[in-house]
Design a protein around this motif. Structure first.
Motif: not given
Ligand code: ADP
Ligand code: ADP
Length: 229
Positions: A55-57, A82-85, A88-92, A94-96, A111-113, A154-156
């Motif tokens: 659901g990102l595109d 849909y994305r929120r609930d 889960g996404f993992v990319f190359q 980490y974006n911590l 906190e938001i799940s 963590a949001k299952r």
């Molecule tokens: P969430 O509801 O998971 O916090 P956000 O609304 O903050 O998501 O962000 C929109 C979406 O973009 C999220 O699903 C997030 O996982 C995703 N996302 C995060 N990093 C990237 C990235 N590097 N490229 C594309 N999408 C990403």
């Protein structure tokens, strides 16, 4: 049971005068609790499909369903939910958040799940129980990626979508990341799709989809799958 299905999906990008056909009619179904691997040369459409599934595109044409949820006719707002609930996404990369500990990075999501795990529970699942109070800079690349995975699960989510999760790691560290994904699949029953160039990953998949020129050229079921210890 099918969790996600894509039927005759196309995606075109217009860049100036030029139209790029990223997907040229893809059919794919992800079964409940399976690990699917998406292989194929760079530019063959893997990320485009993964982003559409998450659901990102959105697709240019064709049908995409999450269970009985029609993603192609969803509003921006519905896709965000849909994305929120569910995803889960993992990319190359980490974006911590560097100023937050591992525990706090995961807690931001919980906190938001709606039905979250505790951050320590998610981190323990990826083998980082002893790293809760570490900051990203104090962790190796593989550990940082496992924090990112803990944050994603963590949001299952029903679906865990991973785009080159081991792309920035050496092969030994990459194995630990893959093991974490396997444990999640085994213990939580999460449906997982992984894009990778790492050939070793084939052995852990239930199914392998091979992309070529915006199509799935081949699909194989893995009868000799390596299962986690
Ligand atoms: P969430 O509801 O998971 O916090 P956000 O609304 O903050 O998501 O962000 C929109 C979406 O973009 C999220 O699903 C997030 O996982 C995703 N996302 C995060 N990093 C990237 C990235 N590097 N490229 C594309 N999408 C990403
Ligand atoms: P892969 O993940 O297999 O490397 P992608 O899905 O990233 O392939 O890309 C498929 C094709 O679509 C490539 O030709 C790529 O250049 C093009 N593409 C992807 N995203 C965009 C975009 N945002 N704008 C224009 N072209 C894009």
């Amino acid at each position: 049971e099918i969790v996600l299905s894509a039927r005759n999906v196309t995606k075109s990008y217009q860049t100036g005068e030029v139209e790029v056909k990223a997907l040229a009619g893809v059919d794919l179904a992800l079964q409940e609790a399976e690990v699917a691997v998406l292989l194929g040369p760079s530019g063959s459409g893997k990320s485009t499909l993964l982003n559409i599934m998450g659901g990102l595109d959105t697709a240019t044409s064709g049908e995409v369903f999450f269970r009985d949820h029609d993603l192609t006719h969803s509003s921006e707002r519905q896709l965000t939910r849909y994305r929120r609930d569910h995803v889960g996404f993992v990319f190359q990369f980490y974006n911590l958040i560097p100023s937050l500990t591992a525990w706090e990075n995961v807690a931001l999501v919980t906190e938001i799940s709606r039905h979250p795990m505790k951050p320590e529970e998610a981190l323990s699942m990826v083998g980082l129980k002893s790293r809760l109070d570490h900051f990203p800079a104090q962790l190796s690349g593989g550990e940082q990626q496992r924090v990112a995975i803990a944050r994603a699960i963590a949001k299952r989510p029903d679906l865990l979508l991973c785009d080159e999760p081991t792309g920035a790691l050496d092969s030994k560290t990459g194995v630990l990341v893959l093991e974490a994904l396997l444990r999640i699949n085994a213990e939580l029953g999460t449906t997982i799709a992984i894009i990778t160039h790492n050939a070793g990953i084939r052995q852990i998949a239930h199914r392998v989809f091979s992309f070529r020129d915006g199509r799935i050229a081949d699909q194989t079921v893995n009868d000799h799958r390596i299962t986690p210890a």
